[in-house]
Design an enzyme around this catalytic site. Structure first.
Site, PDB file in Angstrom:
ATOM      1  N   SER A   1     -19.213  21.151 -34.208  1.00 41.55           N
ATOM      2  CA  SER A   1     -18.856  22.517 -34.478  1.00 41.55           C
ATOM      3  C   SER A   1     -17.629  23.019 -34.171  1.00 41.55           C
ATOM      4  O   SER A   1     -17.118  24.391 -34.212  1.00 41.55           O
ATOM      5  CB  SER A   1     -19.225  23.479 -32.677  1.00 41.55           C
TER       6      SER A   1
ATOM      7  N   LYS B   1     -17.644  26.360 -23.458  1.00 36.57           N
ATOM      8  CA  LYS B   1     -16.538  26.627 -24.829  1.00 36.57           C
ATOM      9  C   LYS B   1     -16.084  27.561 -24.211  1.00 36.57           C
ATOM     10  O   LYS B   1     -14.641  27.781 -24.029  1.00 36.57           O
ATOM     11  CB  LYS B   1     -16.661  26.841 -25.566  1.00 36.57           C
TER      12      LYS B   1
END
Length: 774
Positions: free
Chosen positions: A677, A720
């Site tokens: 990511s 996140k």
């Protein structure tokens, strides 16, 4: 006995066995060299040299470990067994003397000289043969090791040498003595040698017979004592005396009949009780049987608690004991609703997955309270032995049931809430795979017949509500993970932590430290400061530690008499906890060139990741540092390749890769980092460094990049986004395909974050870089 010419044939070493001429027997051969020797012999004339080892314990014998006298044999038949060994039928032909052994890589070869036995039988031979047969007959009568049929087979043998060999093969004498017989060339000497051996064996057997008679007398005395004890028990029963083992057995029988066991289990228990009654109390087996019966009686077979199927009450309990965690509460209430309608639903198997300190274990306890069920917890951290789950067989010393059965005994009912704590930390080694043993426990189609090695009888686990906890789902084997319903607990927002601290943590720590509300007050601004400046976590464990530290210092102040009441505010917080450990808001204080903020997912929750890029004169070398994994290195390569292909559109010198060395670094170099990511973050920092345009300090981003600039979806969006909120970021860029995951983000976080969906790197650069892309 005459000798012939020397021949070279394969050699087969034997362990604990002597083969004589004329003998036909089966051999099982498993050693590689021995198998190769057999195959070599089969390819030639089927002849092989059989020589015994001097020591049985040697697995790979050398030349010096073998006798020099052996037997020439012919392979009659050879068969390969399923376990890889070879079963061979051989026939002994002649005595041979080994002149030289040649050790090749795959097998032994031997130069041997064959002996032809040429002996004319005289009167002395016949006398010796008759004497040997008489002694052998007497030996068979005394010994049970040799059958009577064996004697009838040897009486018809007329050659003295063959008679000696056959009898020697049947005698239970040491290998060294049998080898001496093989090495004795003179037939008369061989017959005399065997007569001497049999005489010695007869003396030993007569002595054994005397000892056996003494033992028999002792056993008769023991049987007499047993008979008298039985008479005494009968007398006690007539007199109504229930003391002693008789009374104990009667009590146990009554308990077994009243226990509610299934019929098959009850039959087993009663059978074991009968054995227990007959075995003397001093016998070691007596205590083993008693322990087994005690375990069968201690297990709940039919006793269960009645579920309190009041959804409103359960909702109230869960909300009182836990703030937030809406998905888990909703799942428990759904189970209660279906149970109320059907009253037959099998216990669900939930797995609460999330970082440490988010309340997974305490939530399972609250579920038990809400359902009005007993609660039992088993920690699986570090379990690496299968018998810890399935139990040990009763033949082992110190055997006991596995942790599942132990937990059921502790619960006392057939329908508890059973917590399998730290299920992701099970391991395996040579003692078995406990995670595979857990498959039966956690399969609703199988666990009604769970089998424990100690209990032996099947046990019904279908009414148990299993709740497992895990920090990292990646370490749970796929088949085991498939049997559980995964509920992810990402962590808490700042507002949730504040409420948890006020409602639960502070109250609990005041009580634990003997303080009252009048003694210590921790104001809301102080709690917020603790959350922001002294902890950096997804859960609340460290937050509770900091509150406990304040309570200890307050207790000392009050006990010493300095103050009667302590008030903690944001201003005096440093006096209790020292200097702040973290800076609230990890976002950069100003826009910087070549520095982008990424969002990462870890086993302890989400975190922010600063990625730095610097340029220096060079020849296009790409340097990656920060203990990066292979996936992040590949993301950096992909970002570098994309920027090279779009250099002109981005306003970058097309030959930058020939003029500069590029260094990409992810700080905290000692911490391993990997994941798919960080692609757009690396690409943004790289573009910023090459164009000189700063990256907006309030922007965080996450997403993988392709060589065409597409942004691919990621996992862990909730974690996140929480980390971005903790770090003080105001805008996050996420992949377009993750739009479906936005609903998982708490509303309070969504209100303070500008969430932008992007599908291409051009959109990322548009939002992340200051100024327009040329």
């Amino acid at each position: 006995m005459t000798k012939n010419e020397t021949i070279r044939i394969p050699l087969l070493p034997l362990r604990g066995l002597i083969v004589y001429p004329t003998m036909v027997l089966h051999l099982d051969v498993g050693r590689d060299k021995s198998v190769q020797a057999l195959e070599k012999a089969m390819m030639d004339d089927h002849l092989v040299c059989l020589v015994s080892q001097k020591e049985m314990g040697i697995d790979e014998p050398a030349v010096d470990d073998l006798y020099k006298m052996g037997t020439l044999a012919k392979i009659k038949q050879m068969l390969k067994l399923p376990n890889g060994t070879m079963r061979v039928l051989v026939e002994g032909l002649n005595r041979i003397e080994v002149k030289e052994i040649i050790e090749e890589e795959d097998c032994f070869l031997a130069d041997v000289m064959k002996y032809n036995e040429e002996h004319e039988t005289d009167v002395e031979d016949k006398a010796l043969m008759r004497t040997l047969l008489d002694y052998f007959e007497q030996y068979i009568k005394l010994s049970k090791k040799v059958s009577v049929e064996t004697f009838s087979t040897v009486t018809d043998i007329e050659e003295p040498g063959r008679l000696a060999d056959i009898i020697a093969s049947h005698l239970p004498i040491k290998i060294q003595l049998k080898q001496e017989v093989l090495e004795t060339e003179d037939v008369k000497e061989r017959l005399n040698m065997l007569i001497s051996y049999i005489q010695d064996e007869q003396e030993v057997l007569q002595l054994e017979k005397k000892i056996g008679q003494r033992v028999k007398k002792s056993m008769e005395r023991t049987q007499k004592e047993y008979y008298l004890r039985e008479q005494m028990k009968a007398i006690q029963k007539e007199l109504g005396d229930k003391e002693g083992k008789g009374g104990e057995v009667a009590t146990l029988r009554e308990k077994i009949e009243e226990s509610g066991m299934p019929e098959r289990v009850m039959m087993t228990a009663l059978k074991e009780l009968d054995r227990y009654e007959k075995i003397p109390a001093t016998s070691a087996e007596s205590s083993v049987i008693r322990n087994y019966i005690d375990w069968l009686l201690a297990l709940p077979w039919t006793k269960e608690t009645e579920d309190r199927l009041d959804i409103h009450r359960a909702d109230k309990i869960l909300n009182e004991e836990h703030y937030g965690l809406e998905k888990v509460k909703e799942r428990v209430l759904e189970y209660l609703a279906v149970q109320k309608l059907t009253n037959s639903l099998k216990g669900p198997i939930l797995c609460l997955a999330g970082p440490p300190g988010v309340g997974k274990t305490s939530l399972a306890r609250s579920i038990a309270t809400a359902l009005n069920r007993n609660f039992v917890r088993v920690s699986l951290g570090g379990v690496r032995d299968e018998s810890e789950i399935r139990g040990h067989r009763r033949t082992y010393v110190g055997a006991m049931p596995g942790r599942i059965i132990q937990g059921m005994k502790k619960a006392g009912t057939v329908n508890p809430v059973f917590l399998l704590d730290e299920i992701d930390k099970m391991s395996n080694d040579f003692r078995g795979d406990p995670s595979s043993a857990m498959l039966e426990v956690l399969d609703p189609e199988q666990n009604h017949n769970f089998s424990d090695h100690y209990i032996e009888e099947t046990y019904d686990l279908s009414k148990v509500m299993f709740v497992a906890t895990a920090n990292n789902l990646a370490t749970i084997p796929g088949p085991l993970r498939d049997r559980m319903e995964i509920i992810n607990i990402a962590g808490y927002t700042e507002l949730e932590k504040l409420e948890i601290a006020k409602r639960h943590l502070a109250v609990r720590q005041l009580e634990n430290h003997g303080l009252k509300k009048a003694d210590l007050q921790i104001r809301e601004d102080a709690l917020v400061a603790i959350i922001r400046l002294y902890t950096r976590e997804a859960g609340v464990r460290n937050l509770e530690r900091e509150i406990a530290s304040i309570c200890r210092k307050a207790a000392r102040i009050i006990v010493s008499g300095d103050k009667k009441r302590v008030v903690v505010t944001e201003k005096n917080l440093e006096e209790f906890l020292g200097k702040a450990r973290f800076r609230y808001g990890q976002a950069e204080s100003e826009n910087q060139v070549g520095v982008a903020t990424g969002l990462a997912y870890t086993t302890v929750g989400g975190d922010t990741l600063a990625i730095e890029v610097s340029l220096s004169p060079g020849k296009g070398r790409l340097v990656l540092t920060g203990k990066l994994g292979d996936v992040m290195k590949e993301s950096a390569q992909a970002a570098f390749s994309y920027i090279r292909s779009k250099a002109e559109e981005l306003g970058i010198d097309e030959k930058f890769h020939e003029k500069y060395d590029i260094h990409i670094h992810v700080p905290e170099g000692a911490v391993p980092k990997d994941g798919p990511s960080a692609g757009i973050t690396i690409a943004t920092a790289l573009t910023s460094a090459l164009t000189g345009r700063p990256v907006r300090r309030e922007v965080g981003m996450t997403g993988e990049i392709t060589l065409r600039g597409r942004v691919l979806p990621i996992g862990g969006l909730k974690e996140k986004s929480l980390s971005a909120h903790r770090a003080g970021l105001t805008k996050i860029l996420i992949p377009q395909d993750n739009e479906r995951d936005i609903e998982d983000i708490p509303d309070s976080v969504q209100e303070q974050l500008d969430i932008v969906l992007v599908s291409h790197l051009d959109q990322v650069l548009e939002h992340a870089l200051v100024g327009e892309v040329k």
